[in-house]
Design a protein around this motif. Structure first.
Motif, mmCIF file in Angstrom:
data_model
loop_
_atom_site.group_PDB
_atom_site.id
_atom_site.type_symbol
_atom_site.label_atom_id
_atom_site.label_comp_id
_atom_site.label_asym_id
_atom_site.label_seq_id
_atom_site.Cartn_x
_atom_site.Cartn_y
_atom_site.Cartn_z
ATOM 1 N N ALA A 65 -9.189 7.704 -12.177
ATOM 2 C CA ALA A 65 -8.543 6.390 -12.077
ATOM 3 C C ALA A 65 -8.194 6.055 -10.624
ATOM 4 O O ALA A 65 -8.209 4.887 -10.232
ATOM 5 C CB ALA A 65 -7.284 6.355 -12.939
ATOM 6 N N LYS A 66 -7.927 7.079 -9.842
ATOM 7 C CA LYS A 66 -7.568 6.876 -8.434
ATOM 8 C C LYS A 66 -8.651 6.096 -7.684
ATOM 9 O O LYS A 66 -8.352 5.287 -6.815
ATOM 10 C CB LYS A 66 -7.329 8.231 -7.773
ATOM 11 N N SER A 67 -9.888 6.294 -8.085
ATOM 12 C CA SER A 67 -10.998 5.658 -7.371
ATOM 13 C C SER A 67 -11.083 4.152 -7.619
ATOM 14 O O SER A 67 -11.789 3.456 -6.894
ATOM 15 C CB SER A 67 -12.322 6.321 -7.738
ATOM 16 N N VAL A 68 -10.389 3.657 -8.622
ATOM 17 C CA VAL A 68 -10.443 2.219 -8.891
ATOM 18 C C VAL A 68 -9.144 1.496 -8.557
ATOM 19 O O VAL A 68 -9.062 0.283 -8.691
ATOM 20 C CB VAL A 68 -10.830 1.925 -10.375
ATOM 21 N N VAL A 69 -8.135 2.238 -8.114
ATOM 22 C CA VAL A 69 -6.858 1.610 -7.742
ATOM 23 C C VAL A 69 -6.924 1.217 -6.271
ATOM 24 O O VAL A 69 -7.117 2.083 -5.408
ATOM 25 C CB VAL A 69 -5.671 2.564 -7.989
ATOM 26 N N PRO A 70 -6.784 -0.074 -5.992
ATOM 27 C CA PRO A 70 -6.819 -0.502 -4.589
ATOM 28 C C PRO A 70 -5.743 0.224 -3.778
ATOM 29 O O PRO A 70 -4.610 0.361 -4.215
ATOM 30 C CB PRO A 70 -6.507 -2.003 -4.671
ATOM 31 N N LEU B 92 -5.756 3.408 -3.046
ATOM 32 C CA LEU B 92 -5.730 4.854 -3.300
ATOM 33 C C LEU B 92 -7.082 5.518 -3.128
ATOM 34 O O LEU B 92 -7.181 6.732 -3.134
ATOM 35 C CB LEU B 92 -5.235 5.147 -4.726
ATOM 36 N N ARG B 93 -8.122 4.745 -2.987
ATOM 37 C CA ARG B 93 -9.472 5.312 -2.914
ATOM 38 C C ARG B 93 -9.620 6.321 -1.785
ATOM 39 O O ARG B 93 -10.360 7.285 -1.895
ATOM 40 C CB ARG B 93 -10.491 4.192 -2.745
ATOM 41 N N ILE C 183 2.316 1.820 -3.438
ATOM 42 C CA ILE C 183 1.301 2.366 -4.347
ATOM 43 C C ILE C 183 1.099 3.849 -4.069
ATOM 44 O O ILE C 183 1.046 4.673 -4.990
ATOM 45 C CB ILE C 183 -0.026 1.585 -4.219
ATOM 46 N N GLU C 184 1.007 4.217 -2.796
ATOM 47 C CA GLU C 184 0.844 5.629 -2.432
ATOM 48 C C GLU C 184 2.036 6.456 -2.890
ATOM 49 O O GLU C 184 1.873 7.573 -3.395
ATOM 50 C CB GLU C 184 0.641 5.769 -0.927
ATOM 51 N N LYS D 221 0.838 -1.204 0.000
ATOM 52 C CA LYS D 221 0.000 0.000 0.000
ATOM 53 C C LYS D 221 0.874 1.255 0.000
ATOM 54 O O LYS D 221 0.597 2.217 -0.723
ATOM 55 C CB LYS D 221 -0.936 -0.010 1.207
ATOM 56 N N ALA E 21 1.849 6.923 -6.640
ATOM 57 C CA ALA E 21 0.792 7.881 -6.970
ATOM 58 C C ALA E 21 1.244 9.311 -6.661
ATOM 59 O O ALA E 21 0.978 10.245 -7.428
ATOM 60 C CB ALA E 21 -0.485 7.550 -6.204
#
Length: 113
Positions: free
Chosen positions: A83-88, A90-91, A6-7, A3, A10
């Motif tokens: 796209a951020k809303s569908v990336v585990p 990052l929501r 990913i953050e 996580k 992003a």
């Protein structure tokens, strides 16, 4: 750990988007300055309007292209926010009061593997 990776990725993308947007805005400002200098130079030299007109047309085309690129970056920015809303992972991530890091963003300490 994943996580956080990913953050971090992003955040890096968000910072680069901001950098590209600022670069395009700066280029537009510089072109406007160049246009003004070209007009002043023609006036000071006392030459006809046709002198240097081709260069001015090329500069105007470049200006228009950058305006289009600026709009494209705005669309890219919006698409990345969507796209951020569908990336585990990052929501629920935000970079402050807004969706993007502020211009004066300082990267927070990060876990390095």
């Amino acid at each position: 750990m994943r996580k956080q990776m990913i953050e971090n990725a992003a955040f890096d993308v968000a910072e680069q988007v901001r950098t590209v947007e600022d670069t395009i805005d700066n280029a537009l400002s510089e072109i406007a300055e160049l246009q003004g200098r070209m007009m002043r130079a023609r006036s000071v030299a006392g030459v006809g309007v046709r002198t240097g007109h081709d260069a001015l047309e090329h500069l105007a085309t470049t200006l228009h292209s950058l305006v289009v690129a600026r709009g494209g970056m705005g669309n890219c920015h919006a698409a990345l926010l969507d796209a951020k809303s569908v990336v585990p992972g990052l929501r629920t991530v935000s970079f402050g009061d807004a969706e993007c890091p502020p211009k004066t963003a300082v990267a927070p300490l990060r876990v390095v593997a």
